[in-house]
Design an enzyme around this catalytic site. Structure first.
Site, PDB file in Angstrom:
ATOM      1  N   MET A 141     -15.326  72.868  41.040  1.00  0.00           N
ATOM      2  CA  MET A 141     -13.943  72.506  41.335  1.00  0.00           C
ATOM      3  C   MET A 141     -13.092  73.747  41.568  1.00  0.00           C
ATOM      4  SD  MET A 141     -11.287  70.412  38.884  1.00  0.00           S
ATOM      5  CE  MET A 141     -10.968  71.826  37.817  1.00  0.00           C
TER       6      MET A 141
ATOM      7  N   SER B 298     -20.818  73.764  37.624  1.00  0.00           N
ATOM      8  CA  SER B 298     -19.821  72.831  37.111  1.00  0.00           C
ATOM      9  C   SER B 298     -20.006  71.472  37.793  1.00  0.00           C
ATOM     10  CB  SER B 298     -18.418  73.406  37.322  1.00  0.00           C
ATOM     11  OG  SER B 298     -17.475  72.719  36.541  1.00  0.00           O
ATOM     12  N   GLN B 299     -18.947  70.888  38.373  1.00  0.00           N
ATOM     13  CA  GLN B 299     -19.110  69.558  38.964  1.00  0.00           C
ATOM     14  C   GLN B 299     -20.116  69.569  40.108  1.00  0.00           C
ATOM     15  OE1 GLN B 299     -15.090  68.546  40.226  1.00  0.00           O
ATOM     16  NE2 GLN B 299     -15.488  69.236  42.332  1.00  0.00           N
TER      17      GLN B 299
ATOM     18  N   ASP C 236     -17.555  76.740  26.028  1.00  0.00           N
ATOM     19  CA  ASP C 236     -16.980  75.903  27.088  1.00  0.00           C
ATOM     20  C   ASP C 236     -15.921  74.956  26.526  1.00  0.00           C
ATOM     21  OD1 ASP C 236     -16.449  74.372  29.353  1.00  0.00           O
ATOM     22  OD2 ASP C 236     -18.542  74.361  29.981  1.00  0.00           O
TER      23      ASP C 236
ATOM     24  N   HIS D 196     -16.565  78.721  30.181  1.00  0.00           N
ATOM     25  CA  HIS D 196     -17.020  77.984  31.351  1.00  0.00           C
ATOM     26  C   HIS D 196     -17.059  78.851  32.609  1.00  0.00           C
ATOM     27  CE1 HIS D 196     -17.765  74.287  33.609  1.00  0.00           C
ATOM     28  NE2 HIS D 196     -16.832  74.642  34.478  1.00  0.00           N
TER      29      HIS D 196
END
Length: 311
Positions: free
Chosen positions: A34, A108-109, A225, A279
């Site tokens: 993202m 991540s996503q 995270d 993260h």
């Protein structure tokens, strides 16, 4: 074949090694997270160059949606991820460099979406999947936003208030993997993406078959995270009915093997790893270690070692 001298034998072996070592490595396909883009100098382009430096002659494809990096960035916030996966699948199928398969890596996503691609797009074949800090069981809290990132802040407000309305589900990416433990009924009824790829409502056996074809599934959690909530989601964990985080092995998803993860785990094909830090703060040295271990073809290395021992 008969060799008339030791020198001739050595020349033959050397030439064989040269031919073998020049074989085209398995390509790598990346999907960013993202707020990022396919080609940003400080992230995906840097990752691409690091992988290329570690694996000579490797082809690395960084997924881009839209016709520009800015459109690609917006696609990480706005759109329908089901449609985006279809678009990416077609792109990869039309890429001749990937016809013999590839290794997938998602950030991540992007790791969650790469898994959706694995389950829904069997050709070209994804041989391995590596995910960094990916919300495989969804997020129960909107992601933290960088200072001044007004797009992200707007999405955060929408998730708090209207995540499960049909229009939001169709148009906002993060809503499509938002799993509010206090609104599970709404989530199961209205989610258009995560409930499907996690086989939470009905069992899609094709998804199970495609996951079982992986040579290795690597899930990397960041130790500090606070962006992916709960952090257990990066290893397919989530909250139980009491509100406590539980690991994958204690979930219904695993116990009933609704996605093939139990089979994969018991076959020694899942690695659960921890990267120290917050993260998506990945040191080059760590990324190179992961690249060398999981994205480099092992067959050539074994062949060379055997021949060197033979000589």
């Amino acid at each position: 074949m008969i060799f008339h001298s030791f020198e001739a034998l050595c020349i033959f072996v050397l030439l064989t090694l040269i031919v073998k070592s020049s074989e085209t490595p398995t390509p790598v396909v990346m999907w960013h997270g993202m707020g990022d883009t396919c080609c940003s100098d400080t992230s995906m382009y840097r990752v691409k160059r690091l992988i290329e430096g570690e694996i000579p002659n490797v082809y690395v494809h960084s997924i881009m949606l839209g016709s520009s990096p800015e459109q690609d960035r917006r696609a990480g916030f706005y759109g329908n991820i089901n449609e985006q996966i279809d678009v990416v699948c077609k792109q990869l199928q039309e890429n001749a460099a990937l016809k013999d398969g590839y290794y997938g890596i998602g950030f991540s996503q992007g790791g969650l979406f790469m898994r959706g691609l694995l389950q829904r797009c069997p050709y070209p074949k994804m041989k391995k999947l590596v995910t960094f800090g990916s919300p495989h069981s969804g997020i129960s809290s909107p992601p933290e936003c960088a200072k001044g990132d007004f797009i992200c802040q707007g999405i955060k407000s929408i998730l708090f208030n209207s995540a499960y309305s049909p229009s939001i589900q169709r148009n906002f990416i993060q809503a499509q993997f938002y799993k509010d433990p206090k609104r599970i009924d709404d989530y199961l009824k209205e989610s258009i993406f995560l409930t499907d790829i996690n086989n939470e409502i009905k069992i899609n056996t094709t998804y199970i078959e495609n996951i079982k074809k992986l040579e290795k599934f690597v899930m990397i959690k960041f130790s500090l995270d606070k962006t992916i909530v709960p952090n257990a989601s990066t290893w397919f964990g989530f909250y139980n009915d009491m509100g406590d985080q539980i690991p994958l092995q204690d979930t219904t998803l695993y116990k009933e093997d609704r996605l093939g993860l139990k089979w994969l785990d018991e076959s020694g094909k899942i690695d659960f790893l921890v990267c120290d830090g917050i993260h998506m703060q990945i040191k080059d040295e760590y990324l190179l270690q992961i690249t060398s271990k999981y994205l480099r073809d092992s067959k050539t290395g074994r062949f060379i070692a055997q021949k060197q021992h033979y000589i």
